[in-house]
Design a protein around this motif. Sequence first.
Motif, PDB file in Angstrom:
ATOM      1  N   VAL A   1      11.158  -6.027   2.602  1.00 58.39           N
ATOM      2  CA  VAL A   1       9.875  -5.327   2.517  1.00 58.39           C
ATOM      3  C   VAL A   1       9.301  -5.074   3.913  1.00 58.39           C
ATOM      4  O   VAL A   1       8.683  -4.031   4.162  1.00 58.39           O
ATOM      5  CB  VAL A   1       8.900  -6.130   1.639  1.00 58.39           C
ATOM      6  CG1 VAL A   1       7.484  -5.549   1.722  1.00 58.39           C
ATOM      7  CG2 VAL A   1       9.378  -6.136   0.194  1.00 58.39           C
ATOM      8  N   GLN A   2       9.525  -6.005   4.845  1.00 55.78           N
ATOM      9  CA  GLN A   2       9.038  -5.817   6.214  1.00 55.78           C
ATOM     10  C   GLN A   2       9.671  -4.598   6.877  1.00 55.78           C
ATOM     11  O   GLN A   2       9.022  -3.906   7.667  1.00 55.78           O
ATOM     12  CB  GLN A   2       9.324  -7.064   7.047  1.00 55.78           C
ATOM     13  CG  GLN A   2       8.349  -8.198   6.814  1.00 55.78           C
ATOM     14  CD  GLN A   2       8.702  -9.450   7.594  1.00 55.78           C
ATOM     15  OE1 GLN A   2       9.842  -9.632   8.021  1.00 55.78           O
ATOM     16  NE2 GLN A   2       7.737 -10.323   7.778  1.00 55.78           N
ATOM     17  N   ILE A   3      10.936  -4.336   6.561  1.00 54.37           N
ATOM     18  CA  ILE A   3      11.594  -3.157   7.122  1.00 54.37           C
ATOM     19  C   ILE A   3      10.906  -1.889   6.616  1.00 54.37           C
ATOM     20  O   ILE A   3      10.606  -0.972   7.387  1.00 54.37           O
ATOM     21  CB  ILE A   3      13.094  -3.152   6.784  1.00 54.37           C
ATOM     22  CG1 ILE A   3      13.795  -4.331   7.475  1.00 54.37           C
ATOM     23  CG2 ILE A   3      13.743  -1.824   7.192  1.00 54.37           C
ATOM     24  CD1 ILE A   3      15.246  -4.525   7.054  1.00 54.37           C
ATOM     25  N   VAL A   4      10.655  -1.839   5.318  1.00 49.47           N
ATOM     26  CA  VAL A   4       9.947  -0.685   4.750  1.00 49.47           C
ATOM     27  C   VAL A   4       8.583  -0.543   5.409  1.00 49.47           C
ATOM     28  O   VAL A   4       8.180   0.557   5.824  1.00 49.47           O
ATOM     29  CB  VAL A   4       9.810  -0.836   3.223  1.00 49.47           C
ATOM     30  CG1 VAL A   4       8.980   0.313   2.641  1.00 49.47           C
ATOM     31  CG2 VAL A   4      11.184  -0.895   2.561  1.00 49.47           C
ATOM     32  N   GLU A   5       7.869  -1.651   5.525  1.00 53.66           N
ATOM     33  CA  GLU A   5       6.526  -1.623   6.107  1.00 53.66           C
ATOM     34  C   GLU A   5       6.550  -1.121   7.552  1.00 53.66           C
ATOM     35  O   GLU A   5       5.680  -0.339   7.956  1.00 53.66           O
ATOM     36  CB  GLU A   5       5.921  -3.020   6.048  1.00 53.66           C
ATOM     37  CG  GLU A   5       4.505  -3.111   6.582  1.00 53.66           C
ATOM     38  CD  GLU A   5       3.932  -4.499   6.426  1.00 53.66           C
ATOM     39  OE1 GLU A   5       2.802  -4.617   5.908  1.00 53.66           O
ATOM     40  OE2 GLU A   5       4.605  -5.484   6.812  1.00 53.66           O
ATOM     41  N   SER A   6       7.548  -1.544   8.319  1.00 53.54           N
ATOM     42  CA  SER A   6       7.584  -1.173   9.733  1.00 53.54           C
ATOM     43  C   SER A   6       7.806   0.318   9.945  1.00 53.54           C
ATOM     44  O   SER A   6       7.378   0.874  10.962  1.00 53.54           O
ATOM     45  CB  SER A   6       8.686  -1.966  10.451  1.00 53.54           C
ATOM     46  OG  SER A   6       9.984  -1.552  10.039  1.00 53.54           O
ATOM     47  N   HIS A   7       8.443   0.973   8.983  1.00 50.89           N
ATOM     48  CA  HIS A   7       8.715   2.406   9.120  1.00 50.89           C
ATOM     49  C   HIS A   7       7.652   3.283   8.433  1.00 50.89           C
ATOM     50  O   HIS A   7       7.640   4.497   8.639  1.00 50.89           O
ATOM     51  CB  HIS A   7      10.096   2.734   8.539  1.00 50.89           C
ATOM     52  CG  HIS A   7      11.230   2.214   9.360  1.00 50.89           C
ATOM     53  ND1 HIS A   7      11.762   2.921  10.415  1.00 50.89           N
ATOM     54  CD2 HIS A   7      11.914   1.051   9.299  1.00 50.89           C
ATOM     55  CE1 HIS A   7      12.746   2.217  10.960  1.00 50.89           C
ATOM     56  NE2 HIS A   7      12.854   1.080  10.302  1.00 50.89           N
ATOM     57  N   THR A   8       6.789   2.662   7.644  1.00 50.79           N
ATOM     58  CA  THR A   8       5.820   3.442   6.881  1.00 50.79           C
ATOM     59  C   THR A   8       4.860   4.246   7.760  1.00 50.79           C
ATOM     60  O   THR A   8       4.586   5.422   7.451  1.00 50.79           O
ATOM     61  CB  THR A   8       5.046   2.526   5.916  1.00 50.79           C
ATOM     62  OG1 THR A   8       5.963   1.985   4.954  1.00 50.79           O
ATOM     63  CG2 THR A   8       3.951   3.284   5.187  1.00 50.79           C
ATOM     64  N   PRO A   9       4.328   3.703   8.866  1.00 48.94           N
ATOM     65  CA  PRO A   9       3.399   4.513   9.678  1.00 48.94           C
ATOM     66  C   PRO A   9       4.028   5.798  10.210  1.00 48.94           C
ATOM     67  O   PRO A   9       3.397   6.863  10.179  1.00 48.94           O
ATOM     68  CB  PRO A   9       3.015   3.565  10.817  1.00 48.94           C
ATOM     69  CG  PRO A   9       3.180   2.201  10.249  1.00 48.94           C
ATOM     70  CD  PRO A   9       4.381   2.303   9.361  1.00 48.94           C
ATOM     71  N   ALA A  10       5.278   5.721  10.688  1.00 53.41           N
ATOM     72  CA  ALA A  10       5.930   6.918  11.223  1.00 53.41           C
ATOM     73  C   ALA A  10       6.178   7.940  10.123  1.00 53.41           C
ATOM     74  O   ALA A  10       6.030   9.151  10.333  1.00 53.41           O
ATOM     75  CB  ALA A  10       7.242   6.542  11.903  1.00 53.41           C
ATOM     76  N   ILE A  11       6.542   7.459   8.947  1.00 51.09           N
ATOM     77  CA  ILE A  11       6.774   8.376   7.828  1.00 51.09           C
ATOM     78  C   ILE A  11       5.463   9.035   7.412  1.00 51.09           C
ATOM     79  O   ILE A  11       5.392  10.247   7.180  1.00 51.09           O
ATOM     80  CB  ILE A  11       7.412   7.617   6.647  1.00 51.09           C
ATOM     81  CG1 ILE A  11       8.829   7.147   7.021  1.00 51.09           C
ATOM     82  CG2 ILE A  11       7.455   8.494   5.397  1.00 51.09           C
ATOM     83  CD1 ILE A  11       9.455   6.212   6.012  1.00 51.09           C
ATOM     84  N   ALA A  12       4.404   8.228   7.335  1.00 57.15           N
ATOM     85  CA  ALA A  12       3.109   8.756   6.911  1.00 57.15           C
ATOM     86  C   ALA A  12       2.533   9.743   7.914  1.00 57.15           C
ATOM     87  O   ALA A  12       1.826  10.692   7.534  1.00 57.15           O
ATOM     88  CB  ALA A  12       2.131   7.605   6.684  1.00 57.15           C
ATOM     89  N   ALA A  13       2.818   9.544   9.196  1.00 52.68           N
ATOM     90  CA  ALA A  13       2.264  10.412  10.231  1.00 52.68           C
ATOM     91  C   ALA A  13       2.958  11.760  10.317  1.00 52.68           C
ATOM     92  O   ALA A  13       2.409  12.715  10.878  1.00 52.68           O
ATOM     93  CB  ALA A  13       2.334   9.709  11.593  1.00 52.68           C
ATOM     94  N   ALA A  14       4.169  11.836   9.787  1.00 56.88           N
ATOM     95  CA  ALA A  14       4.950  13.077   9.890  1.00 56.88           C
ATOM     96  C   ALA A  14       4.602  14.033   8.745  1.00 56.88           C
ATOM     97  O   ALA A  14       4.317  13.608   7.629  1.00 56.88           O
ATOM     98  CB  ALA A  14       6.434  12.757   9.874  1.00 56.88           C
TER      99      ALA A  14
END
Length: 284
Positions: free
Chosen positions: A239-252
């Motif tokens: 889950v931490q891996i998903v969380e760490s990439h979520t900001p970049a995905i959300a910003a794009a």
Amino acid sequence: MDRYASMFTALRERGEGAFVPFVMVGDPSAELSEEVIEALIAGGADALELGVPFSDPVADGPTIQRAHIRAQEAGATLADCLGVVARVRRHHPETPIGMLIYGNVPFAVGLEPFYARCAEAGIDSVLLPDVPVRESPAFSAAAARAGISPVYIAPPSAAPHTLDAVAGASRGYVYAVSRVGVTGAEQAASTVGLAESVARLRAGAAAPVMLGFGISRPEQVAEAIAAGADGAISGSATVQIVESHTPAIAAARPGSRAREEAVAAMRAELRGFVAAMKAATRPG
């Protein structure tokens, strides 16, 4: 044989343990959940444990609690989660899929219709983390009628009669908790006393025993198997891996190359993590 029995039989023939990653369905969105799950399978996951977002996840630590919140904020419902599972099942007919669902969800839906909907989606097992085995008969009976394996938690340092009850009630696999507390990679798993617990569970004709809570590194997977477990479950680290990439995905911007690259980076890290954890289940 059911999917769990087939999986564990094949693994025993190869001398391997099982590695099962956990992620929250709907985190960070239902669409991206499928990307996440496909990455886990591509990395070599033997089975899946998938969470359904809930408002009061008392068994979970802060990492998975945040996943519940993200999924709820994205609007994920039980119907959405079952839809994701149904689509994954169509692509992966042999992969065992377990769902971790807090007991109020089946209670609110109604036990019979809840387990029937799970079976229709292609779910193999349901783990109720907040339902102690002494309260399990009604849930287990409804699960059995729908062809779903009920899974219960064997607490650390549990009394022999509790281990016996968990062994008798669980199907598919038994979830042996490695330590006291909530889920989370912040506090490491412990194999102290695990061999004795596993032996007691197996003496009660239990399903294979999987160790969870605090499993975040390959050496912890190897230690769990060396202590007698049939495999390991890892949740917070995934889950931490998903969380760490979520900001970049959300910003794009949706459909943009930046978003595609952010999602691809998340998939690559998930595949690599699962591959390393799975490698630790193999002999030598």
